[in-house]
Enzyme design. Sequence first.
Site, mmCIF file in Angstrom:
data_model
loop_
_atom_site.group_PDB
_atom_site.id
_atom_site.type_symbol
_atom_site.label_atom_id
_atom_site.label_comp_id
_atom_site.label_asym_id
_atom_site.label_seq_id
_atom_site.Cartn_x
_atom_site.Cartn_y
_atom_site.Cartn_z
ATOM 1 N N PRO A 323 -30.656 20.034 -26.628
ATOM 2 C CA PRO A 323 -29.163 19.739 -26.039
ATOM 3 C C PRO A 323 -28.666 18.213 -26.599
ATOM 4 C CG PRO A 323 -30.946 19.269 -24.546
ATOM 5 C CD PRO A 323 -31.691 19.820 -25.784
ATOM 6 N N THR A 324 -29.331 17.573 -27.174
ATOM 7 C CA THR A 324 -29.287 16.126 -27.400
ATOM 8 C C THR A 324 -28.079 15.928 -28.353
ATOM 9 O OG1 THR A 324 -30.631 15.837 -29.232
ATOM 10 C CG2 THR A 324 -31.794 15.473 -27.039
ATOM 11 N N CYS A 325 -27.375 14.823 -28.473
ATOM 12 C CA CYS A 325 -26.015 14.547 -29.417
ATOM 13 C C CYS A 325 -26.767 14.034 -30.774
ATOM 14 C CB CYS A 325 -25.450 13.746 -28.661
ATOM 15 S SG CYS A 325 -24.639 14.377 -27.113
ATOM 16 N N ASP A 326 -27.705 14.831 -31.255
ATOM 17 C CA ASP A 326 -28.293 14.605 -32.340
ATOM 18 C C ASP A 326 -28.410 15.879 -33.377
ATOM 19 O OD1 ASP A 326 -30.129 13.787 -34.604
ATOM 20 O OD2 ASP A 326 -30.449 11.931 -33.546
#
Length: 373
Positions: A323-326
């Site tokens: 889910p991370t913004c990476d």
Amino acid sequence: MIANTPIQKLAPFLQNHTNRETPFLLIDSNRLRATCQTFLRAFSGDEVYFSMKANSTPAVLKIIAQEGIRFDAASYAEIDKLIRMGIPAEKIIFMAPTKIPADIERAYLSGVRVFSFDSAMELQKLASLAPGARVMCRVAVGNEGSEWPLERKFGASALESAALLTKAAQLGLKPLGLTFHVGSQNRNPRAWRAAIEQCAQIWYVLADQGIQLEAIDAGGGFPSNYGKDYPAVEEIAAVIHQALAQLLPPGTRLMVEPGRGLVAECGVLVTSVINRAHRAGQEWLYVDASAYHGLVEAMQGFTFPIRTEKDLAPRAPFVLCGPTCDSTDVIQENVLLPATLGLGDRLYLLTTGAYTTSMEHYNGFQFPSTVIE
């Protein structure tokens, strides 16, 4: 969890956790105890140390201690955790080849007496901060058969190892033996044989110089089930024992340090689908577990067996991601999963008992503090 376990057989293990918020790592304590006994039987009469960097959860460590296994630590933080749990210092070895100086001193003051090294500078630190300690030289050996080789960063050559142990004796340290690591997830039992052959040459060179070693630490590398064929611990143990009997003096002490091999198959990481999208011709499935939060080994090439409650449905290839913004937070590419998976469906990642939650404070180290000037 065994990699080919169907979801139906997992159901009794999971039934008490259907309402638990995901993600979470579930450890099968019965499986863990059984695996401990498997290692103790395979290495009966030898010294088995759990490499606690693989899983440093106190409840896991407590079970392992109850089963009669000792501990290999990689930092003073790990040693301190063990001592606070009531583990005697004589059951702990400090086998990180490179150690923070203050950690050496604290470990020594806590009663730890066995340390490894693989450089002249590390020897000087040990001589100064752990006088009279028993030391083992980490030898660089081949990692053929390993899914995650380690030989580049660690280990002295055969020639260096002999010279370093000679120097250790001159510095007042007590040469105990030689240690090596054949690389993580090694599926080739002969890798241990080859390493012991190399250590035997060093052993007899030192014997000719009057330095009598006592022990071989065959390290870790014991594999777990990630869906590929792999040898049982009994097979690897037989190879190691045969090599010791043929190549080294009778009575040579044997130490081993299982990490992944002891705990990986005891764990299942439970995560839920939080989004799904079609991008550039690929199906993307987003879950609430992350490569940056427990599944870092996915970024290093490890693929975890996955089960769902919809396993009987037709399959489709997905990019499974966190889910991370990476954009690099990808757990697995082109993984075949049920095509009907949707919001809230759970995925069960097997063989996740090692190097998942332990990565939060890996080796016991904390992130640097922030100072505002």
